[in-house]
Design a protein around this motif. Structure first.
Motif, PDB file in Angstrom:
ATOM      1  N   ALA A 120       0.869  -1.177   0.000  1.00  0.00           N
ATOM      2  CA  ALA A 120       0.000   0.000   0.000  1.00  0.00           C
ATOM      3  C   ALA A 120       0.900   1.219   0.000  1.00  0.00           C
ATOM      4  CB  ALA A 120      -0.905  -0.006   1.230  1.00  0.00           C
ATOM      5  N   ASP A 121       0.539   2.252  -0.748  1.00  0.00           N
ATOM      6  CA  ASP A 121       1.382   3.441  -0.781  1.00  0.00           C
ATOM      7  C   ASP A 121       0.799   4.605   0.020  1.00  0.00           C
ATOM      8  OD1 ASP A 121      -0.632   4.260  -2.454  1.00  0.00           O
ATOM      9  OD2 ASP A 121       0.629   4.585  -4.199  1.00  0.00           O
ATOM     10  N   SER A 122      -0.220   4.319   0.822  1.00  0.00           N
ATOM     11  CA  SER A 122      -0.791   5.351   1.692  1.00  0.00           C
ATOM     12  C   SER A 122      -1.478   4.682   2.876  1.00  0.00           C
ATOM     13  CB  SER A 122      -1.799   6.213   0.926  1.00  0.00           C
ATOM     14  OG  SER A 122      -2.960   5.457   0.620  1.00  0.00           O
ATOM     15  N   LEU A 123      -1.702   5.462   3.912  1.00  0.00           N
ATOM     16  CA  LEU A 123      -2.421   4.953   5.078  1.00  0.00           C
ATOM     17  C   LEU A 123      -3.852   4.590   4.705  1.00  0.00           C
ATOM     18  CD1 LEU A 123      -2.597   4.393   8.112  1.00  0.00           C
ATOM     19  CD2 LEU A 123      -3.230   6.785   8.422  1.00  0.00           C
ATOM     20  N   THR A 124      -4.473   5.406   3.893  1.00  0.00           N
ATOM     21  CA  THR A 124      -5.857   5.149   3.478  1.00  0.00           C
ATOM     22  C   THR A 124      -5.978   3.799   2.779  1.00  0.00           C
ATOM     23  OG1 THR A 124      -6.211   7.522   3.206  1.00  0.00           O
ATOM     24  CG2 THR A 124      -7.782   6.067   2.121  1.00  0.00           C
ATOM     25  N   GLU A 125      -5.075   3.543   1.850  1.00  0.00           N
ATOM     26  CA  GLU A 125      -5.097   2.255   1.139  1.00  0.00           C
ATOM     27  C   GLU A 125      -4.834   1.104   2.105  1.00  0.00           C
ATOM     28  OE1 GLU A 125      -2.993  -0.026  -2.633  1.00  0.00           O
ATOM     29  OE2 GLU A 125      -2.246   1.935  -2.043  1.00  0.00           O
ATOM     30  N   ALA A 126      -3.899   1.292   3.041  1.00  0.00           N
ATOM     31  CA  ALA A 126      -3.574   0.251   4.019  1.00  0.00           C
ATOM     32  C   ALA A 126      -4.781  -0.072   4.899  1.00  0.00           C
ATOM     33  CB  ALA A 126      -2.399   0.694   4.881  1.00  0.00           C
ATOM     34  N   LEU A 127      -5.488   0.942   5.339  1.00  0.00           N
ATOM     35  CA  LEU A 127      -6.670   0.707   6.178  1.00  0.00           C
ATOM     36  C   LEU A 127      -7.731  -0.068   5.417  1.00  0.00           C
ATOM     37  CD1 LEU A 127      -6.873   4.162   7.995  1.00  0.00           C
ATOM     38  CD2 LEU A 127      -6.082   1.976   8.939  1.00  0.00           C
ATOM     39  N   ASN A 128      -7.904   0.232   4.145  1.00  0.00           N
ATOM     40  CA  ASN A 128      -8.857  -0.518   3.317  1.00  0.00           C
ATOM     41  C   ASN A 128      -8.435  -1.977   3.192  1.00  0.00           C
ATOM     42  OD1 ASN A 128     -10.537   1.684   2.863  1.00  0.00           O
ATOM     43  ND2 ASN A 128      -9.459   2.278   1.001  1.00  0.00           N
ATOM     44  N   LEU A 129      -7.143  -2.218   2.993  1.00  0.00           N
ATOM     45  CA  LEU A 129      -6.637  -3.592   2.884  1.00  0.00           C
ATOM     46  C   LEU A 129      -6.800  -4.351   4.193  1.00  0.00           C
ATOM     47  CD1 LEU A 129      -3.451  -2.901   0.754  1.00  0.00           C
ATOM     48  CD2 LEU A 129      -5.434  -4.276   0.053  1.00  0.00           C
ATOM     49  N   LEU A 130      -6.586  -3.678   5.316  1.00  0.00           N
ATOM     50  CA  LEU A 130      -6.760  -4.328   6.623  1.00  0.00           C
ATOM     51  C   LEU A 130      -8.204  -4.760   6.843  1.00  0.00           C
ATOM     52  CD1 LEU A 130      -4.521  -2.225   9.022  1.00  0.00           C
ATOM     53  CD2 LEU A 130      -4.344  -4.676   8.572  1.00  0.00           C
ATOM     54  N   ASN A 131      -9.145  -4.014   6.292  1.00  0.00           N
ATOM     55  CA  ASN A 131     -10.558  -4.390   6.401  1.00  0.00           C
ATOM     56  C   ASN A 131     -10.913  -5.546   5.471  1.00  0.00           C
ATOM     57  OD1 ASN A 131     -11.325  -2.533   8.370  1.00  0.00           O
ATOM     58  ND2 ASN A 131     -11.562  -0.921   6.849  1.00  0.00           N
ATOM     59  N   GLU A 132     -10.124  -5.716   4.428  1.00  0.00           N
ATOM     60  CA  GLU A 132     -10.426  -6.718   3.408  1.00  0.00           C
ATOM     61  C   GLU A 132      -9.725  -8.060   3.635  1.00  0.00           C
ATOM     62  OE1 GLU A 132     -10.159  -7.012  -1.459  1.00  0.00           O
ATOM     63  OE2 GLU A 132      -9.963  -5.064  -0.480  1.00  0.00           O
ATOM     64  N   PHE A 133      -8.498  -8.033   4.173  1.00  0.00           N
ATOM     65  CA  PHE A 133      -7.683  -9.241   4.310  1.00  0.00           C
ATOM     66  C   PHE A 133      -7.177  -9.419   5.733  1.00  0.00           C
ATOM     67  CE2 PHE A 133      -6.937  -7.654  -0.056  1.00  0.00           C
ATOM     68  CZ  PHE A 133      -7.387  -8.740  -0.779  1.00  0.00           C
ATOM     69  N   ASP A 134      -6.779 -10.652   6.050  1.00  0.00           N
ATOM     70  CA  ASP A 134      -6.109 -10.948   7.315  1.00  0.00           C
ATOM     71  C   ASP A 134      -4.610 -10.967   7.066  1.00  0.00           C
ATOM     72  OD1 ASP A 134      -8.479 -11.278   8.775  1.00  0.00           O
ATOM     73  OD2 ASP A 134      -8.661 -13.357   8.124  1.00  0.00           O
ATOM     74  N   PHE A 135      -3.869 -10.205   7.867  1.00  0.00           N
ATOM     75  CA  PHE A 135      -2.416 -10.135   7.719  1.00  0.00           C
ATOM     76  C   PHE A 135      -1.738 -10.705   8.954  1.00  0.00           C
ATOM     77  CE2 PHE A 135      -3.903  -6.847   4.821  1.00  0.00           C
ATOM     78  CZ  PHE A 135      -3.146  -7.120   3.694  1.00  0.00           C
ATOM     79  N   HIS A 136      -0.536 -11.250   8.753  1.00  0.00           N
ATOM     80  CA  HIS A 136       0.261 -11.796   9.852  1.00  0.00           C
ATOM     81  C   HIS A 136       1.279 -10.799  10.370  1.00  0.00           C
ATOM     82  CE1 HIS A 136      -1.237 -15.424   7.795  1.00  0.00           C
ATOM     83  NE2 HIS A 136      -1.329 -15.875   9.021  1.00  0.00           N
ATOM     84  N   GLY A 137       1.544  -9.743   9.600  1.00  0.00           N
ATOM     85  CA  GLY A 137       2.504  -8.729  10.001  1.00  0.00           C
ATOM     86  C   GLY A 137       2.392  -7.505   9.112  1.00  0.00           C
ATOM     87  N   ILE A 138       2.908  -6.374   9.633  1.00  0.00           N
ATOM     88  CA  ILE A 138       2.891  -5.112   8.901  1.00  0.00           C
ATOM     89  C   ILE A 138       4.288  -4.512   8.954  1.00  0.00           C
ATOM     90  CG2 ILE A 138       1.967  -2.757   8.825  1.00  0.00           C
ATOM     91  CD1 ILE A 138      -0.579  -3.867  10.199  1.00  0.00           C
TER      92      ILE A 138
END
Length: 92
Positions: free
Chosen positions: A37-55
């Motif tokens: 993700a190249d922005s916080l906004t995009e990252a927040l959208n991805l966090l709502n869409e997928f499960d991540f193991h690390g950031i």
């Protein structure tokens, strides 16, 4: 036996190519898939869409600092990247 593939969210102002690290991980016991993700906004959208193991996150982002991700990350481990010469902020 290989463990499941870990999904890592990389939030960066730069369009870094993480494909080499991703490819190398397939040789290890713990492989990972990188989503960028190249922005916080995009990252927040991805966090709502997928499960991540690390950031992995830049300290300074275009639309906010890394602090903007903390409340949404929950229990996901976060690695914050800093610029050379800003080592003093690493002690926060």
């Amino acid at each position: 036996m290989k463990a499941q593939v870990r999904k890592i969210l990389v939030i960066s102002n730069e369009s870094d190519d993480w494909s080499i690290q991703e490819q190398e991980s397939f040789k290890w016991e713990y492989t990972f898939k990188v989503v960028t993700a190249d922005s916080l906004t995009e990252a927040l959208n991805l966090l709502n869409e997928f499960d991540f193991h690390g950031i992995v996150c830049d300290y300074r982002l275009r639309d906010d600092g890394y602090m903007g991700i903390l409340s949404s990350a929950g229990t996901i481990p976060i690695i914050v990247l800093i610029e050379e010469g800003e080592e003093d902020i690493a002690l926060l």
